[in-house]
Design a protein around this motif. Structure first.
Motif, short mmCIF file in Angstrom:
data_model
loop_
_atom_site.label_atom_id
_atom_site.label_comp_id
_atom_site.label_asym_id
_atom_site.label_seq_id
_atom_site.Cartn_x
_atom_site.Cartn_y
_atom_site.Cartn_z
N UNK A 471 0.95 -1.33 0.05
CA UNK A 471 -0.01 0.04 0.00
C UNK A 471 0.76 1.15 0.07
N UNK A 472 0.72 1.94 -1.18
CA UNK A 472 1.66 3.27 -1.26
C UNK A 472 3.17 3.03 -0.75
N UNK A 473 3.69 2.14 -1.40
CA UNK A 473 5.24 1.44 -0.89
C UNK A 473 5.47 1.13 0.42
N UNK A 474 4.43 0.94 1.11
CA UNK A 474 4.42 0.27 2.47
C UNK A 474 3.90 -1.15 2.61
N UNK A 475 3.94 -1.68 3.43
CA UNK A 475 3.25 -3.16 3.66
C UNK A 475 2.14 -3.13 4.79
N UNK A 476 0.85 -3.40 4.29
CA UNK A 476 -0.12 -3.83 5.21
C UNK A 476 -0.34 -5.16 5.39
N UNK A 477 -0.44 -5.63 6.94
CA UNK A 477 -0.31 -7.02 7.34
C UNK A 477 -1.87 -7.17 8.02
N UNK A 478 -2.35 -8.02 7.49
CA UNK A 478 -3.58 -8.28 7.96
C UNK A 478 -3.67 -9.76 8.76
N UNK A 479 -3.92 -9.71 9.87
CA UNK A 479 -3.90 -10.96 10.76
C UNK A 479 -5.31 -11.55 11.23
N UNK A 480 -5.82 -12.42 10.83
CA UNK A 480 -7.07 -13.06 11.14
C UNK A 480 -6.61 -14.29 12.02
N UNK A 481 -7.76 -14.35 13.19
CA UNK A 481 -7.61 -15.49 14.24
C UNK A 481 -8.92 -16.00 14.31
N UNK A 482 -9.28 -17.20 14.03
CA UNK A 482 -10.41 -18.07 14.19
C UNK A 482 -10.48 -18.99 15.15
N UNK A 483 -11.16 -18.89 16.34
CA UNK A 483 -11.26 -19.88 17.23
C UNK A 483 -12.40 -20.76 16.95
N UNK A 484 -12.45 -22.17 17.03
CA UNK A 484 -13.60 -23.12 17.13
C UNK A 484 -14.07 -23.11 18.58
N UNK A 485 -15.41 -23.44 18.89
CA UNK A 485 -15.76 -23.26 20.25
C UNK A 485 -16.43 -24.71 20.45
N UNK A 486 -16.53 -25.30 21.63
CA UNK A 486 -17.22 -26.67 22.07
C UNK A 486 -18.69 -26.62 21.99
N UNK A 487 -19.23 -25.43 22.64
CA UNK A 487 -20.60 -25.54 23.01
C UNK A 487 -20.93 -24.02 23.30
N UNK A 488 -22.41 -23.92 23.47
CA UNK A 488 -22.98 -22.55 23.49
C UNK A 488 -22.16 -21.57 24.64
N UNK A 489 -22.22 -22.47 25.75
CA UNK A 489 -21.27 -21.65 26.75
C UNK A 489 -20.14 -21.37 26.62
N UNK A 490 -19.30 -22.31 25.87
CA UNK A 490 -17.85 -21.95 25.37
C UNK A 490 -17.91 -20.70 24.58
N UNK A 491 -18.84 -20.74 23.50
CA UNK A 491 -18.80 -19.43 22.73
C UNK A 491 -19.00 -18.35 23.37
N UNK A 492 -20.13 -18.18 24.52
CA UNK A 492 -20.32 -16.94 25.35
C UNK A 492 -18.88 -16.51 26.08
N UNK A 493 -18.13 -17.33 26.73
CA UNK A 493 -16.96 -17.23 27.41
C UNK A 493 -15.78 -16.67 26.17
N UNK A 494 -15.59 -17.48 25.33
CA UNK A 494 -14.58 -17.32 24.40
C UNK A 494 -15.05 -15.99 23.68
#
Length: 521
Positions: A471-494
């Motif tokens: 980007x305009x002679x510079x470097x843009x770093x994009x970092x995605x992190x995806x976590x799976x979750x075990x159940x609905x309760x785990x989803x809430x806490x995570x």
């Protein structure tokens, strides 16, 4: 040689001056003295074509249906030779790639049967071709070249300046500057042998010409890094092949196309004999770079049918042979010729392996993203982020997220799909990372498992993807992190952890990387 009866030059023959041996020995002494002076306490590189852009695996494919007169030496039968190809800059003192220079290519065929001309490698099954990016050489003869060499290897650099300030040497300087070129990629320029070679019979002489294919696809995103030729070549070969057509050019007139004066271009037609095909591959590894540095080439390491001709090739025989032996001995590295076996290309076609067929889940998963723009090239950013030794410099403690202490690779390197490493964190915690894709300077992704911290209660697996964009002679770093979750309760806490803690850790980490790279810490 000259015909003694007519005193005219003959096709394919050489003229050897009476003082040639003396001049060659003086050149060897001067080059050795310079190398001893400059590299007395450190590893000695090769004297000429010192800076290497890469050493790659390739195929040298002989054309089918060649005319009988062309079926000479390595071109005698229809065959595909496996080979190593080394790309380089010519200057003895490595410089930035943006500066004009003579670019070189050296090809080492393997499985070439028959005795070779070099005594110490007579029974080796390799065969060398040496070419460079200029059709002609800048010196008319070795006596003229010896004067330039003496000035350029002198301890006092003022001698070189004074040498070219002499009006007698201005025409030489003009020819020298005419051989220097700029380029964006070593794969997209033509190369010439410059010097002639025998082609079977005594009255047959040729020069070699290597022309890049019009169908080649190049990736030239970088022309500012000091070593951008290596970077662009690596990016190109990661997903694209590169092909060159190999031609010979016959000497058809001994006067207008002389053997002994390489400043004169030959004007006869080019005849295609082979194709040099470089498949997609990853060559920019420490192991392969070291291999390329230790590999030696000599224009005389050939079958007798391809005997080098002319005074400069006669210089090459003694100088290259002596300096290669001297360099390898000083560095304590044996001068070994490579051999190809059935596994030669096993690790080459990485474009078919650069992704594992594992989809990053969208269901029962939570994703967070962080970005940063750094004032550096994609190569610099990529090499820093992917370097395991650098992780502690930017993945530091943030809130309740522990710092990275060190990593341990499960294989020799962590730069190929399927490679695994254990990441050790503060407070006796760790995770296991496995590369899912790896595209140098563009992107990579990995899977994270075997959590030993509290995350293990809510998730078994996480996936990370990192992109690098200009980007305009510079470097843009994009970092995605995806976590799976075990159940609905785990989803809430995570979700709470990721939103209020982990996302901030990701952004802080990228900011650390930006600071480290831009400040040169």
């Amino acid at each position: 040689m000259k015909n003694p009866a007519t005193n005219t030059l003959q096709i394919g023959y050489e003229y050897i001056s009476s003082d040639e041996d003396k001049i060659i020995q003086e050149m060897i002494d001067e080059m050795q003295a310079q190398m001893d002076r400059v590299y007395a306490q450190k590893k000695m590189p090769r004297q000429i074509h010192t800076k290497m852009h890469g050493c790659v695996k390739a195929k040298f494919i002989i054309e089918p249906d060649l005319k009988e007169a062309l079926k000479i030496g390595v071109f005698k039968t229809v065959k595909t030779y496996n080979c190593w190809v080394r790309f380089s800059n010519s200057q003895s003192k490595p410089q930035k790639d943006k500066k004009k220079d003579i670019r070189g290519i050296a090809i080492k065929l393997m499985d070439v049967q028959g005795e070779k001309l070099l005594n110490n490698k007579r029974h080796e099954t390799t065969h060398d071709f040496l070419l460079m990016s200029s059709e002609t050489f800048f010196s008319k003869n070795i006596k003229e070249f010896r004067g330039t060499l003496k000035a350029s290897t002198a301890k006092n650099k003022l001698k070189l300046l004074l040498y070219f300030l002499n009006p007698k040497h201005w025409s030489l300087l003009k020819r020298l500057m005419g051989t220097f070129i700029k380029c964006k990629n070593p794969l997209e320029i033509p190369y010439w042998s410059t010097q002639p070679y025998r082609f079977g019979a005594l009255d047959k002489a040729v020069k070699y010409y290597l022309k890049p294919s019009a169908d080649n696809c190049y990736v030239n995103e970088n022309i500012k890094e000091p070593h951008y030729l290596k970077i662009n070549m690596a990016q190109t070969l990661y997903n694209h092949p590169a092909k060159f057509d190999f031609f010979v050019q016959f000497q058809t007139d001994a006067t207008t196309m002389p053997i002994e004066d390489p400043t004169v271009p030959w004007t006869s037609q080019y005849v295609k004999l082979a194709t040099l095909e470089i498949p997609p591959q990853q060559f920019n590894t420490n192991k392969q770079l070291e291999f390329g540095e230790n590999l030696s080439f000599n224009s005389w390491h050939v079958l007798p049918e391809h005997r080098p001709l002319g005074s400069f090739n006669r210089v090459r025989k003694r100088v290259y042979e002596f300096m290669a032996e001297y360099r390898h001995k000083k560095n304590g590295v044996p001068d070994v010729e490579p051999k190809a076996d059935a596994s030669f290309f096993n690790n080459v076609h990485i474009h078919d392996k650069n992704r594992i067929n594992v989809a990053i889940p969208k269901n029962k998963a939570l994703k967070k993203t962080a970005q940063v723009t750094i004032n550096c090239s994609k190569a610099t950013a990529f090499n820093f982020i992917t370097n395991g030794e650098k992780l502690p410099n930017w993945l530091k403690k943030h809130g309740s997220i522990p710092a990275v202490l060190y990593t341990k690779n499960n294989a020799e390197t962590y730069d190929f799909v399927g490679a695994k490493r254990t990441v050790y964190l503060d407070k006796n915690q760790s995770t296991l990372e496995e590369l899912l894709s790896y595209n140098p300077f563009a992107n990579y992704s990995y899977r994270i498992t075997e959590f030993t911290n509290s995350i293990k209660h809510f998730s078994n697996t996480a996936y990370a993807q990192v992109w690098f964009n200009t980007i305009d002679d510079k470097t843009r770093i994009t970092w995605d992190y995806t976590f799976t979750y075990k159940n609905i309760f785990s989803r809430l806490i995570l979700n709470l952890i990721l939103t209020f803690v982990f996302k901030k850790f990701m952004q802080a980490s990228l900011n650390n990387a930006k600071k480290y790279i831009e400040n040169g810490d």
